[in-house]
Structure formats: structure tokens, C-alpha cells
Design a protein around this motif. Structure first.
Motif, PDB file in Angstrom:
ATOM      1  N   ALA A 174       0.712  -1.363  -0.339  1.00 57.05           N
ATOM      2  CA  ALA A 174       0.099   0.275  -0.050  1.00 57.05           C
ATOM      3  C   ALA A 174       1.070   1.391   0.196  1.00 57.05           C
ATOM      4  CB  ALA A 174      -1.003  -0.284   1.051  1.00 57.05           C
ATOM      5  N   VAL A 175       1.428   1.331   0.947  1.00 56.45           N
ATOM      6  CA  VAL A 175       2.875   2.489   0.948  1.00 56.45           C
ATOM      7  C   VAL A 175       3.307   2.558  -0.719  1.00 56.45           C
ATOM      8  CG1 VAL A 175       4.752   3.312   1.797  1.00 56.45           C
ATOM      9  CG2 VAL A 175       3.342   2.150   3.451  1.00 56.45           C
ATOM     10  N   LEU A 176       3.712   1.169  -1.202  1.00 61.48           N
ATOM     11  CA  LEU A 176       4.601   1.976  -1.925  1.00 61.48           C
ATOM     12  C   LEU A 176       3.958   2.166  -3.426  1.00 61.48           C
ATOM     13  CD1 LEU A 176       7.254   1.004  -4.497  1.00 61.48           C
ATOM     14  CD2 LEU A 176       5.554  -1.160  -4.677  1.00 61.48           C
ATOM     15  N   MET A 177       2.003   1.540  -3.812  1.00 58.34           N
ATOM     16  CA  MET A 177       1.296   2.224  -4.686  1.00 58.34           C
ATOM     17  C   MET A 177       0.940   3.912  -4.117  1.00 58.34           C
ATOM     18  SD  MET A 177       1.199   0.283  -6.769  1.00 58.34           S
ATOM     19  CE  MET A 177       0.521   0.336  -7.206  1.00 58.34           C
ATOM     20  N   ASP A 178       1.519   3.971  -2.554  1.00 64.18           N
ATOM     21  CA  ASP A 178       1.052   5.415  -2.634  1.00 64.18           C
ATOM     22  C   ASP A 178       2.426   7.113  -3.346  1.00 64.18           C
ATOM     23  OD1 ASP A 178      -0.479   7.521  -1.236  1.00 64.18           O
ATOM     24  OD2 ASP A 178       1.105   7.494  -0.265  1.00 64.18           O
ATOM     25  N   ASN A 179       3.231   5.178  -3.067  1.00 65.98           N
ATOM     26  CA  ASN A 179       4.552   6.672  -3.331  1.00 65.98           C
ATOM     27  C   ASN A 179       4.739   6.414  -5.400  1.00 65.98           C
ATOM     28  OD1 ASN A 179       4.872   7.001  -1.189  1.00 65.98           O
ATOM     29  ND2 ASN A 179       6.621   5.804  -1.068  1.00 65.98           N
ATOM     30  N   VAL A 180       4.685   5.284  -5.907  1.00 65.42           N
ATOM     31  CA  VAL A 180       4.179   5.733  -7.379  1.00 65.42           C
ATOM     32  C   VAL A 180       3.356   6.034  -7.578  1.00 65.42           C
ATOM     33  CG1 VAL A 180       3.811   4.188  -8.976  1.00 65.42           C
ATOM     34  CG2 VAL A 180       4.580   3.369  -7.391  1.00 65.42           C
ATOM     35  N   ALA A 181       2.159   6.585  -7.096  1.00 66.88           N
ATOM     36  CA  ALA A 181       0.662   7.441  -7.917  1.00 66.88           C
ATOM     37  C   ALA A 181       1.782   9.356  -7.546  1.00 66.88           C
ATOM     38  CB  ALA A 181      -0.665   6.932  -6.651  1.00 66.88           C
ATOM     39  N   LYS A 182       2.891   9.525  -6.587  1.00 70.16           N
ATOM     40  CA  LYS A 182       2.768  10.730  -6.256  1.00 70.16           C
ATOM     41  C   LYS A 182       4.181  10.988  -7.805  1.00 70.16           C
ATOM     42  CE  LYS A 182       2.246  10.573  -1.534  1.00 70.16           C
ATOM     43  NZ  LYS A 182       3.098  10.640  -0.213  1.00 70.16           N
ATOM     44  N   LEU A 183       4.425   9.669  -8.453  1.00 69.51           N
ATOM     45  CA  LEU A 183       5.562  10.165  -9.067  1.00 69.51           C
ATOM     46  C   LEU A 183       4.496  11.224 -10.653  1.00 69.51           C
ATOM     47  CD1 LEU A 183       7.311   6.776  -8.952  1.00 69.51           C
ATOM     48  CD2 LEU A 183       7.795   8.866  -8.241  1.00 69.51           C
ATOM     49  N   PRO A 184       5.702  11.528 -11.353  1.00 71.92           N
ATOM     50  CA  PRO A 184       5.067  11.781 -12.826  1.00 71.92           C
ATOM     51  C   PRO A 184       4.404  11.035 -13.221  1.00 71.92           C
ATOM     52  CG  PRO A 184       7.057  12.911 -12.799  1.00 71.92           C
ATOM     53  CD  PRO A 184       7.206  11.641 -11.351  1.00 71.92           C
ATOM     54  N   GLU A 185       4.093  10.711 -14.684  1.00 69.20           N
ATOM     55  CA  GLU A 185       2.473   9.804 -15.699  1.00 69.20           C
ATOM     56  C   GLU A 185       4.232   9.700 -16.119  1.00 69.20           C
ATOM     57  OE1 GLU A 185       0.305  11.339 -17.843  1.00 69.20           O
ATOM     58  OE2 GLU A 185      -1.134  12.164 -16.841  1.00 69.20           O
ATOM     59  N   THR A 186       5.383  10.127 -16.569  1.00 68.91           N
ATOM     60  CA  THR A 186       6.340   9.022 -17.215  1.00 68.91           C
ATOM     61  C   THR A 186       7.563   9.062 -16.253  1.00 68.91           C
ATOM     62  OG1 THR A 186       6.629  10.859 -18.503  1.00 68.91           O
ATOM     63  CG2 THR A 186       4.988   8.547 -19.268  1.00 68.91           C
ATOM     64  N   LEU A 187       8.316   8.586 -15.621  1.00 69.88           N
ATOM     65  CA  LEU A 187       9.759   9.135 -15.565  1.00 69.88           C
ATOM     66  C   LEU A 187      11.046   8.302 -16.233  1.00 69.88           C
ATOM     67  CD1 LEU A 187      10.782  10.822 -12.971  1.00 69.88           C
ATOM     68  CD2 LEU A 187      11.193   8.301 -11.552  1.00 69.88           C
ATOM     69  N   ASP A 188      11.677   9.041 -16.411  1.00 67.00           N
ATOM     70  CA  ASP A 188      13.538   8.518 -17.381  1.00 67.00           C
ATOM     71  C   ASP A 188      14.198   8.021 -16.257  1.00 67.00           C
ATOM     72  OD1 ASP A 188      12.693   9.444 -19.419  1.00 67.00           O
ATOM     73  OD2 ASP A 188      13.019  11.437 -19.496  1.00 67.00           O
ATOM     74  N   VAL A 189      14.632   6.810 -16.449  1.00 65.19           N
ATOM     75  CA  VAL A 189      15.573   6.119 -15.652  1.00 65.19           C
ATOM     76  C   VAL A 189      17.023   5.579 -16.255  1.00 65.19           C
ATOM     77  CG1 VAL A 189      14.045   5.691 -13.788  1.00 65.19           C
ATOM     78  CG2 VAL A 189      14.318   4.003 -15.041  1.00 65.19           C
ATOM     79  N   THR A 190      17.765   5.194 -15.737  1.00 66.79           N
ATOM     80  CA  THR A 190      18.718   5.084 -16.287  1.00 66.79           C
ATOM     81  C   THR A 190      19.488   2.818 -15.739  1.00 66.79           C
ATOM     82  OG1 THR A 190      20.175   7.016 -16.158  1.00 66.79           O
ATOM     83  CG2 THR A 190      21.648   5.018 -16.625  1.00 66.79           C
ATOM     84  N   ALA A 191      19.682   2.195 -16.829  1.00 65.30           N
ATOM     85  CA  ALA A 191      19.590   0.659 -16.315  1.00 65.30           C
ATOM     86  C   ALA A 191      21.391   0.690 -16.808  1.00 65.30           C
ATOM     87  CB  ALA A 191      19.057   0.085 -17.675  1.00 65.30           C
ATOM     88  N   ARG A 192      21.726   0.004 -16.003  1.00 63.80           N
ATOM     89  CA  ARG A 192      23.562   0.092 -15.956  1.00 63.80           C
ATOM     90  C   ARG A 192      24.163  -1.360 -15.211  1.00 63.80           C
ATOM     91  NH1 ARG A 192      27.386   4.497 -15.326  1.00 63.80           N
ATOM     92  NH2 ARG A 192      29.650   3.012 -14.261  1.00 63.80           N
ATOM     93  N   ALA A 193      24.127  -1.693 -15.838  1.00 65.70           N
ATOM     94  CA  ALA A 193      24.858  -2.529 -15.331  1.00 65.70           C
ATOM     95  C   ALA A 193      26.330  -3.202 -16.057  1.00 65.70           C
ATOM     96  CB  ALA A 193      23.878  -4.446 -15.892  1.00 65.70           C
ATOM     97  N   ARG A 194      27.239  -4.204 -16.056  1.00 61.61           N
ATOM     98  CA  ARG A 194      28.298  -4.574 -15.984  1.00 61.61           C
ATOM     99  C   ARG A 194      28.102  -6.086 -16.743  1.00 61.61           C
ATOM    100  NH1 ARG A 194      32.586  -0.523 -16.727  1.00 61.61           N
ATOM    101  NH2 ARG A 194      31.348   1.585 -15.140  1.00 61.61           N
ATOM    102  N   LEU A 195      29.308  -6.639 -17.809  1.00 66.50           N
ATOM    103  CA  LEU A 195      29.307  -7.679 -18.288  1.00 66.50           C
ATOM    104  C   LEU A 195      30.744  -8.177 -18.633  1.00 66.50           C
ATOM    105  CD1 LEU A 195      27.226  -9.686 -20.993  1.00 66.50           C
ATOM    106  CD2 LEU A 195      29.770  -9.476 -20.662  1.00 66.50           C
ATOM    107  N   VAL A 196      29.891  -9.161 -17.331  1.00 65.46           N
ATOM    108  CA  VAL A 196      32.032 -10.352 -17.419  1.00 65.46           C
ATOM    109  C   VAL A 196      31.912 -11.467 -17.897  1.00 65.46           C
ATOM    110  CG1 VAL A 196      33.940 -10.345 -15.518  1.00 65.46           C
ATOM    111  CG2 VAL A 196      32.218  -9.066 -15.506  1.00 65.46           C
ATOM    112  N   ARG A 197      32.410 -11.716 -18.659  1.00 68.63           N
ATOM    113  CA  ARG A 197      32.828 -13.288 -18.719  1.00 68.63           C
ATOM    114  C   ARG A 197      33.794 -14.570 -18.100  1.00 68.63           C
ATOM    115  NH1 ARG A 197      32.339 -13.266 -25.672  1.00 68.63           N
ATOM    116  NH2 ARG A 197      33.467 -15.170 -25.429  1.00 68.63           N
ATOM    117  N   PHE A 198      34.197 -15.672 -18.301  1.00 65.27           N
ATOM    118  CA  PHE A 198      35.137 -15.858 -17.744  1.00 65.27           C
ATOM    119  C   PHE A 198      34.652 -17.527 -18.556  1.00 65.27           C
ATOM    120  CE2 PHE A 198      32.924 -13.508 -13.895  1.00 65.27           C
ATOM    121  CZ  PHE A 198      34.538 -12.607 -13.372  1.00 65.27           C
TER     122      PHE A 198
END
Length: 289
Positions: free
Chosen positions: A258-282
Motif C-alpha cells: 500500500a505504501v509502495l502504490m501510494d509513493n508510485v502515485a506521487k510520481l510523474p506519469e512517466t519517469l526517465d531512469v538509467t539501467a546500468r550493469a557490467r557484463l563479465v565473461r569467465f
């Protein structure tokens, strides 16, 4: 299907080979241990102590399907598949076996199998709700419920390519199941991944030093191939996608819905975020070969 990959599976107790019996309603090991195949098509291969964790809940699995189906992490799956294709080409295996540890609903592994002709996939996850989806994700994929920390229910040197995407790792076991020409392709969330969601939603951030801990864990078992690759891209998320992303993450276990949905409702209709990871081969370390 399990029939396609049973030749590489092993009894989790003593690592003897498994075979299907009673029209593949159960798997039987050479030592006589029997494992029932669930009606959804997956099998649980756990040692005598059983599973120590339950993994993702049904709600988390549903959230994962909603989020991934929208293609938000497509650059991740494309990058992982590209590297697995390279590994398989170098291995020259005729019917390559691709294992994904922490395979979830099979989103990444299915894409990889589609890209490699004649490949067979083993998807392992500790979550039974995830395995129900995993078993139906691809016709050349067999779904197994197991705990990577307790070992992998696979024969020695049976896997040509192994992938881990934001999931637990067991380098000693990875080295054991990889063929001499095989490699592990591991994607690790990097500092800054989805940080734009952290403060407004009160969710967990990426721990510092995750990549360094991977290298420490791998020492003596796996050795790095090439340099770690940064995979970074922007995503525009609506509120439904944001709720699904949080719902599929470890943060879901620590937040009141319930707290999560309340916080999500307070966000803009769309939000730009950054996905970031490192790929390593072994590949297998020389001491492990």
C-alpha cells in the motif's frame, strides 16, 4: 522440455546421471533416488535437506513478466545473447547446452535459444512459481528448481555456456559444470542502476563493490576473459512499469504494498531512469581444469 536435457542432469545428492521413467513422470538416478516431475513440466532437484529458500513469490513472478514483456531491458538481453553466441561459436559444440542460473520466467534464456540453432537450455531457479512459467518458456528448455548455493544438479563438464543475470553465483560449481571450452557470461547490476527510483520510492540501492566481490569469489575457480563491458541505457517508465519493476525486485519483500502504490502515485506519469550493469565473461581457471 526435460526430455531434451535429462542427459546433462545429475542427482543432487551424489551426482549420478538421471533418466526419465514412467513416461517421464519422474526422474531416476543410477543410485536409485527418484524425483517427481511436476504436472507443469519442471522438476525439483534438491538434496536431502531440501531447499533453504523459497525464492520469488507468485506475485513477484507476475510483476517480472509484466515488466520484461514491455521490452524495457531489451538491451540487456541482446548483449547477453550476443556474448553467448560468441562463446558457443568458439566452443564448436554441435548441440550446445546453455545453462541459466536464476532463470526466472525464461525471458533471457528463451531469446538466447532462439538465436542459436540446435541449442538446448537448462533453466535453474529456486522459485517454484517461476519454474511453472520457465517450463513453458521455450520448446528446447528444461526447467529445474534448485538452490545454486547447494550445488548445481548437473554432470561435470556438461555445459557449453552459462549465464547469470542479476542472480546468485557459485563460481566453484560453475567451473565444475563448464566444458573446457565453455564460458560463463555474468551480468551484474552496477552502481547507479535505476537510481532515479531509489529516493522517491524508498527502495534498496545497488551495493557498493559487487563486481569486486564477484572477482574475489571467482578466484581459483574462474578466470576473466577480456574486459568487463558497461551496458548502460535510458528507459522511460510509466507508473505501471515502475510498480512492476519494484514488485519483481528484492525490495518487494521489504515494502508495504500500500505504501509502495501510494509513493508510485506521487510520481510523474512517466519517469526517465538509467539501467546500468557490467557484463563479465569467465572461463575455467587453469587450476580448475
Amino acid at each position: 522440455m526435460l526430455k531434451d536435457i535429462v542427459d546433462v542432469l545429475a542427482d543432487p545428492i551424489d551426482r549420478t546421471p538421471l533418466r526419465g521413467v514412467d513416461d517421464f513422470s519422474r526422474l531416476l538416478s543410477e543410485s536409485g533416488h527418484s524425483y517427481d516431475v511436476a504436472r507443469q513440466g519442471y522438476v525439483t532437484l534438491a538434496g536431502g535437506k531440501g531447499l533453504n529458500h523459497k525464492g520469488d513469490s507468485a506475485e513477484m513472478v507476475t510483476a517480472r513478466e509484466i515488466f520484461l514483456a514491455q521490452g524495457h531491458f531489451a538491451p540487456f538481453v541482446e548483449t547477453v545473447t550476443e556474448h553467448v553466441c560468441d562463446v558457443v561459436e568458439n566452443s564448436r559444440a554441435e548441440d550446445p547446452v546453455v545453462l541459466e542460473v536464476g532463470a526466472g520466467t525464461g525471458y533471457y534464456l528463451s531469446h538466447t535459444l532462439d538465436s542459436i540453432a540446435g541449442s538446448r537450455g537448462v533453466g535453474i531457479d529456486i522459485s517454484a512459481p517461476a519454474a511453472k512459467h520457465l517450463a513453458k518458456a521455450h520448446p528446447r528448455l528444461g526447467a529445474v528448481v534448485a538452490d545454486v548455493w547447494d550445488g548445481l544438479p548437473l554432470l561435470d563438464a556438461s555445459v557449453d555456456a552459462l549465464t547469470v543475470v542479476f542472480a546468485p553465483r557459485n563460481p566453484a560449481e560453475f567451473a565444475r559444470v563448464l566444458t573446457d571450452n565453455g564460458e560463463a557470461v555474468i551480468l551484474v547490476a552496477d552502481t547507479g542502476h535505476l537510481d532515479e527510483l531509489r529516493q522517491p520510492l524508498g527502495i534498496l540501492g545497488v551495493e557498493e563493490g559487487k563486481l569486486n566481490r564477484l572477482f574475489e569469489q571467482a578466484e581459483g575457480h574462474l578466470e576473466q576473459v577480456g574486459e568487463a563491458e558497461l551496458v548502460e541505457f535510458p528507459i522511460s517508465l510509466d507508473r505501471e512499469s515502475i510498480a512492476a519493476q519494484v514488485g519483481m525486485s528484492p525490495s518487494a519483500r521489504h515494502l508495504d504494498p500500500a505504501v509502495l502504490m501510494d509513493n508510485v502515485a506521487k510520481l510523474p506519469e512517466t519517469l526517465d531512469v538509467t539501467a546500468r550493469a557490467r557484463l563479465v565473461r569467465f572461463r575455467k581457471a587453469r587450476l580448475s581444469a
